[in-house]
Structure formats: structure tokens, C-alpha cells
Design a protein around this motif. Structure first.
Motif, PDB file in Angstrom:
ATOM      1  N   THR A   1       0.775  -1.417  -0.346  1.00 54.23           N
ATOM      2  CA  THR A   1       0.151   0.102  -0.147  1.00 54.23           C
ATOM      3  C   THR A   1       0.649   1.819   0.030  1.00 54.23           C
ATOM      4  OG1 THR A   1      -0.156  -0.445   2.237  1.00 54.23           O
ATOM      5  CG2 THR A   1      -1.680  -1.265   1.342  1.00 54.23           C
ATOM      6  N   GLN A   2       0.020   2.225  -0.287  1.00 50.70           N
ATOM      7  CA  GLN A   2       1.295   3.955  -0.646  1.00 50.70           C
ATOM      8  C   GLN A   2       1.559   3.968   0.852  1.00 50.70           C
ATOM      9  OE1 GLN A   2      -1.066   6.916  -1.733  1.00 50.70           O
ATOM     10  NE2 GLN A   2       0.864   8.514  -1.865  1.00 50.70           N
ATOM     11  N   SER A   3       1.044   3.171   1.943  1.00 47.63           N
ATOM     12  CA  SER A   3       1.029   3.954   3.066  1.00 47.63           C
ATOM     13  C   SER A   3       2.740   3.668   3.512  1.00 47.63           C
ATOM     14  CB  SER A   3      -0.191   3.200   4.410  1.00 47.63           C
ATOM     15  OG  SER A   3       0.352   2.466   4.593  1.00 47.63           O
ATOM     16  N   VAL A   4       3.059   1.913   3.275  1.00 48.04           N
ATOM     17  CA  VAL A   4       4.105   1.692   2.842  1.00 48.04           C
ATOM     18  C   VAL A   4       5.511   2.065   2.656  1.00 48.04           C
ATOM     19  CG1 VAL A   4       5.677  -0.155   2.827  1.00 48.04           C
ATOM     20  CG2 VAL A   4       3.625  -0.537   3.822  1.00 48.04           C
ATOM     21  N   GLY A   5       4.736   3.153   1.423  1.00 50.72           N
ATOM     22  CA  GLY A   5       5.853   3.714   1.422  1.00 50.72           C
ATOM     23  C   GLY A   5       6.426   5.343   1.905  1.00 50.72           C
ATOM     24  N   CYS A   6       5.073   5.880   2.259  1.00 51.45           N
ATOM     25  CA  CYS A   6       5.378   6.823   3.104  1.00 51.45           C
ATOM     26  C   CYS A   6       5.957   6.802   4.398  1.00 51.45           C
ATOM     27  CB  CYS A   6       3.694   7.795   3.333  1.00 51.45           C
ATOM     28  SG  CYS A   6       3.077   7.977   2.029  1.00 51.45           S
ATOM     29  N   THR A   7       6.007   6.083   4.793  1.00 47.47           N
ATOM     30  CA  THR A   7       6.246   5.897   6.150  1.00 47.47           C
ATOM     31  C   THR A   7       7.164   5.125   5.966  1.00 47.47           C
ATOM     32  OG1 THR A   7       4.268   5.061   6.838  1.00 47.47           O
ATOM     33  CG2 THR A   7       5.824   4.355   8.422  1.00 47.47           C
ATOM     34  N   ALA A   8       8.490   4.355   5.099  1.00 45.16           N
ATOM     35  CA  ALA A   8       9.072   4.222   5.004  1.00 45.16           C
ATOM     36  C   ALA A   8      10.484   5.441   4.803  1.00 45.16           C
ATOM     37  CB  ALA A   8       9.832   3.243   4.023  1.00 45.16           C
ATOM     38  N   GLN A   9       9.630   6.542   3.992  1.00 44.60           N
ATOM     39  CA  GLN A   9      10.520   8.136   3.865  1.00 44.60           C
ATOM     40  C   GLN A   9      10.439   8.029   5.376  1.00 44.60           C
ATOM     41  OE1 GLN A   9       9.604   9.775   0.720  1.00 44.60           O
ATOM     42  NE2 GLN A   9       7.613   8.414   0.913  1.00 44.60           N
ATOM     43  N   VAL A  10       9.901   8.706   5.467  1.00 44.00           N
ATOM     44  CA  VAL A  10       9.941   9.118   7.316  1.00 44.00           C
ATOM     45  C   VAL A  10      10.684   8.706   8.239  1.00 44.00           C
ATOM     46  CG1 VAL A  10       8.569  10.034   9.189  1.00 44.00           C
ATOM     47  CG2 VAL A  10       7.066  10.373   6.988  1.00 44.00           C
ATOM     48  N   LEU A  11      10.547   7.307   8.352  1.00 45.61           N
ATOM     49  CA  LEU A  11      11.858   6.375   9.377  1.00 45.61           C
ATOM     50  C   LEU A  11      13.468   6.803   8.587  1.00 45.61           C
ATOM     51  CD1 LEU A  11      10.325   2.943   9.835  1.00 45.61           C
ATOM     52  CD2 LEU A  11       9.903   5.048  11.194  1.00 45.61           C
ATOM     53  N   LEU A  12      13.497   7.091   6.928  1.00 42.53           N
ATOM     54  CA  LEU A  12      14.571   7.448   6.596  1.00 42.53           C
ATOM     55  C   LEU A  12      14.800   8.691   6.937  1.00 42.53           C
ATOM     56  CD1 LEU A  12      15.486   6.423   2.880  1.00 42.53           C
ATOM     57  CD2 LEU A  12      16.104   8.559   4.279  1.00 42.53           C
ATOM     58  N   HIS A  13      14.263   9.767   6.962  1.00 38.21           N
ATOM     59  CA  HIS A  13      14.890  10.825   7.260  1.00 38.21           C
ATOM     60  C   HIS A  13      14.390  11.170   8.844  1.00 38.21           C
ATOM     61  CE1 HIS A  13      14.074  13.218   3.660  1.00 38.21           C
ATOM     62  NE2 HIS A  13      12.892  12.936   3.369  1.00 38.21           N
ATOM     63  N   ARG A  14      14.185  10.520   9.685  1.00 35.39           N
ATOM     64  CA  ARG A  14      14.641  10.274  11.271  1.00 35.39           C
ATOM     65  C   ARG A  14      15.585  10.196  11.577  1.00 35.39           C
ATOM     66  NH1 ARG A  14       8.624   9.043  13.827  1.00 35.39           N
ATOM     67  NH2 ARG A  14       7.398  10.900  13.179  1.00 35.39           N
ATOM     68  N   PHE A  15      15.932   8.945  10.528  1.00 39.12           N
ATOM     69  CA  PHE A  15      17.306   8.456  10.831  1.00 39.12           C
ATOM     70  C   PHE A  15      18.208   8.401  10.209  1.00 39.12           C
ATOM     71  CE2 PHE A  15      20.633   4.994   9.894  1.00 39.12           C
ATOM     72  CZ  PHE A  15      20.664   4.409  10.991  1.00 39.12           C
ATOM     73  N   TYR A  16      18.353   9.737   9.592  1.00 36.16           N
ATOM     74  CA  TYR A  16      19.290  10.438   9.489  1.00 36.16           C
ATOM     75  C   TYR A  16      19.509  11.456  10.141  1.00 36.16           C
ATOM     76  CZ  TYR A  16      21.313   7.755   5.689  1.00 36.16           C
ATOM     77  OH  TYR A  16      21.616   6.334   4.772  1.00 36.16           O
TER      78      TYR A  16
END
Length: 410
Positions: free
Chosen positions: A85-100
Motif C-alpha cells: 500500500t501507499q502507506s508503506v512507502g510514506c512511512t518508510a520515507q519518514v523513518l529514513l529522514h528521522r534516522f539521518y
């Protein structure tokens, strides 16, 4: 019970609540509370964004922006290929920005982090995918990107030049263990608090509330998708980003919005914040033309393996040269005896291998059961033979004056 004096302060102590009651009541309008209850409190200020760990390791702001956008593009393409679903891609992008915001690009490779965030987002959104599928999708994207950049394979139309990843190879095992290790680093960096909220649902609600056409809603939805490629998700709340998306969509389409009072003030977002967020989204189109989805370039910044990873083992030393073995025919007196001894040894090896194969727990229980049955049958046969010999008198007729135990009848 009074809502403003009793309920709202009690809930606000534990939850992040955004409401628009006060402004409406000051103007004598009917009060309608709009609550946004969420647990995401992962936001940083501008000073923290200027002094990120990547900046401390010598990575420039432009390179960091480009690599984050590249990681987001990998996340989106992987979510499409994995059919999530689209929510998976959106959640993964937010996690990537938070991690960096916590870790450096020079320590953790953006491709590995993108892979780990997609795998973690599938779990968070209850759209599970196997780690094997995630690794294969990212490996295939990397191979196609390499073939596209390779001038020699520029006109290749088939997949013959793609290097497939073998499931039982050491390379696959190293990548899988590396993804699991990076996922643990991601969870540890967030303190296992990984709740994510997206601006898309707010975009739809705001557009319907103001009775805007579907064209504006679709344009604002597209801006919400592109905003996740920037660092707005770690600077502003999701409802504020949604206001900026509607603001930018109305500006690009030339649609008038309420000014007296300003419509964004109803959602507690100032005009300055809306313009700052709109400028961040527009900067993405300047850096990557083509609607923000242009081809981003990967740049390897990691100079050493991430913390906790073990160095690759050294290659094994070559085996020492061995002298040629003596033929079995040359042993013993003559070739016939040597061949016979060789056959006996091979048979003994086969028997030992079959015994080793038969030593499984189930086969061992069956063998013991058969041996018990055989021993009992032998005992019964021996008892029957003894009784028969005793009754027959070893060849003579049976003594009718005695019973089977040998006692004489009275």
C-alpha cells in the motif's frame, strides 16, 4: 461537564491535540472542535538540521539533500514492486529522514537504510513482506540502474545482462544480515517509538471542509507525496504540512481561498510557515526536474562498515599439494587381490553410510521395536518347542497319566 475547562486540559497532558475552537468562539461562530490525536513527537528545530551528524562527518548540505531524495526514490520504487500500500512507502520515507537526523550518511549507506526502513514499514503498516523479497527487489533495481548507466549495455532490451542474486550464496547472506543489523540501529535510534502520521488524510479533510473542487484535492495530494522527499516530516506536524500542500495547490491552480479571516489561521498555521514549507517543496523540483521524480544519483559515502558489523573473513589458504595416491591394484600380491580388497572396503563404507542414515530418531525407534518383536517371537517359539518335547517325551507318545506340568493325575 465543561469541555474547555475539564476535558481538554486533561487530554492535552498526554496527547498532542490541535484544535480550532478559540478562534471561532472569538468571532461568535459556532464552535466545532477539530482534534488531531497522535503520538508522534519526533521533531527537530532548524539548528539541529544545520548540524546533522552527516554535516559533522564532512557531507555537504546539497549532497545530503540529494542522497536523502535518492533513498526516498528507492523506497517508493521498492514499495511499488513489492505491491504494498501507499502507506508503506510514506512511512518508510519518514523513518529514513528521522534516522539521518540521528546518524550520519558517512556511516550508514543510504541503500541499506532504505532497504531496512521498507522492511520495517511493512511490519508497521501490517503489510508484511519477506526479507528475501525485499532484498531481491533492491538488488534488481540496483542491477537495472547499473545496466542503464553502463554505456556498453545501452541498447540491451532483455534481462540477459542482469546479475541475479543466488538465494544460497554468501553474498545474499551478507546482505540479509546487514539489513537486520541496520534495522536494529534504526529502532535503537528512535527508542522504539516509531509512530508515523502522514498529511494525506488531513489534505482530504481540509479540502472537503472548505468545499474545494477535486482538482485542488488531487494537486494537494501530489504535493503531499513530494513533501515526504524533503525534511518537512521532521520539522512540522503532519496537519501543518497538509495546510502547506493545500496552500501551494491553490497558488499553482490560481484558485481563490478565504482571506477574511485567513483560512490557514483556522488550522493554527501562519502564512510565514505555509510559505516556508511551500518553498521547501518547490526546492525539490529545482534540484530534480520532472515533477520531483527525476533520476537521482547514488553516491557512496560510507568509508567503513557500520558499527557492529564484522569484517569479511579472509580467503582460505590454498590446499597443499598432495602426492598421487597409490592404486589399489598395486597393493598386495597381484591385481586381483587388490581389487577384491577395494570392493570390500567400498561395501563397508556403504554399510556404514546406510547405518548413519538409519540413525534418525524415528528410524531408531522403529528398529528397536522390530528387535523387541523378534526377541519375543523367539522366546515364544522356544517355549512352544520345550513344551512340545516335554509332552511328547522326545519322540514317544504323550503320557496321559500326567498333566502338562508333569504331575501325576490322582
Amino acid at each position: 461537564m465543561n469541555f474547555d475547562e475539564e476535558i481538554l486540559p486533561l487530554v492535552s497532558a498526554n496527547l498532542n491535540i490541535h484544535h480550532s475552537v478559540s478562534l471561532a468562539r472569538r468571532r461568535g461562530v459556532e464552535a466545532r472542535a477539530m482534534l488531531t490525536i497522535a503520538n508522534d513527537n519526533f521533531y527537530v528545530d532548524d539548528d539541529a538540521l544545520k548540524n546533522t551528524p552527516s554535516r559533522a562527518d564532512g557531507v555537504s548540505e546539497d549532497v545530503e539533500f540529494a542522497q536523502r531524495a535518492h533513498g526516498c526514490e528507492l523506497v517508493l520504487r521498492a514499495s511499488i514492486l513489492l505491491k504494498t500500500t501507499q502507506s508503506v512507502g510514506c512511512t518508510a520515507q519518514v523513518l529514513l529522514h528521522r534516522f539521518y537526523t540521528k546518524k550520519s550518511l558517512a556511516v550508514f549507506d543510504v541503500e541499506r537504510v532504505a532497504m531496512a526502513t521498507v522492511f520495517l514499514a511493512c511490519k508497521l503498516e501490517e503489510n508484511n513482506r519477506k526479507l528475501r523479497d525485499v532484498v531481491n527487489v533492491f538488488h534488481r533495481m540496483k542491477q537495472r540502474r547499473r545496466r542503464r548507466d553502463d554505456a556498453a549495455a545501452e541498447n540491451a532490451d532483455d534481462d540477459a545482462s542482469l546479475d541475479h542474486l543466488e538465494y544460497f550464496s554468501q553474498k545474499y547472506e551478507d546482505v540479509k544480515q546487514d539489513v537486520i543489523r541496520v534495522e536494529r540501529h534504526v529502532l535503537r535510534a528512535f527508542g522504539f517509538c516509531i509512530h508515523v502520521e502522514h498529511p494525506h488524510k488531513f489534505v482530504v479533510n481540509y479540502a472537503r471542509m472548505m468545499e474545494q473542487p477535486k482538482e485542488l484535492m488531487r494537486r494537494a495530494w501530489a504535493f503531499a507525496n513530494d513533501s515526504l522527499r524533503t525534511n518537512l516530516c521532521v520539522r512540522f506536524r503532519a496537519d501543518a504540512v497538509a495546510v502547506a500542500c493545500v496552500f501551494l495547490a491553490a497558488r499553482t491552480l490560481g484558485m481563490p481561498m478565504p482571506r477574511y479571516p485567513p483560512w490557514h489561521d483556522v488550522f493554527d498555521v501562519s502564512a510565514e510557515d505555509a510559505e516556508v514549507m511551500s518553498a521547501s517543496i518547490l526546492a525539490l523540483y529545482v534540484a530534480f526536474p520532472g515533477g520531483g521524480g527525476g533520476r537521482t544519483a547514488y553516491e557512496r559515502l560510507v568509508k567503513q562498515p557500520p558499527p557492529g558489523s564484522s569484517p569479511p573473513p579472509p580467503p582460505p589458504p590454498p590446499p597443499p599439494p598432495q602426492a598421487p595416491k597409490k592404486r589399489e591394484e598395486d597393493e598386495g600380491d597381484g591385481g586381483g587381490r587388490g581389487r577384491k580388497r577395494s570392493r570390500e572396503r567400498s561395501r563397508e563404507r556403504e554399510r556404514s553410510r546406510s547405518r548413519d542414515r538409519d540413525r534418525s530418531p524415528r528410524r531408531e525407534r522403529r528398529r528397536r521395536s522390530r528387535e523387541r518383536d523378534r526377541s519375543r517371537e523367539r522366546e515364544r517359539s522356544r517355549d512352544r518347542g520345550r513344551d512340545r518335547r516335554r509332552d511328547d517325551g522326545r519322540g514317544g507318545g504323550r503320557d496321559r497319566s500326567r498333566d502338562r506340568r508333569g504331575r501325576r493325575y490322582e
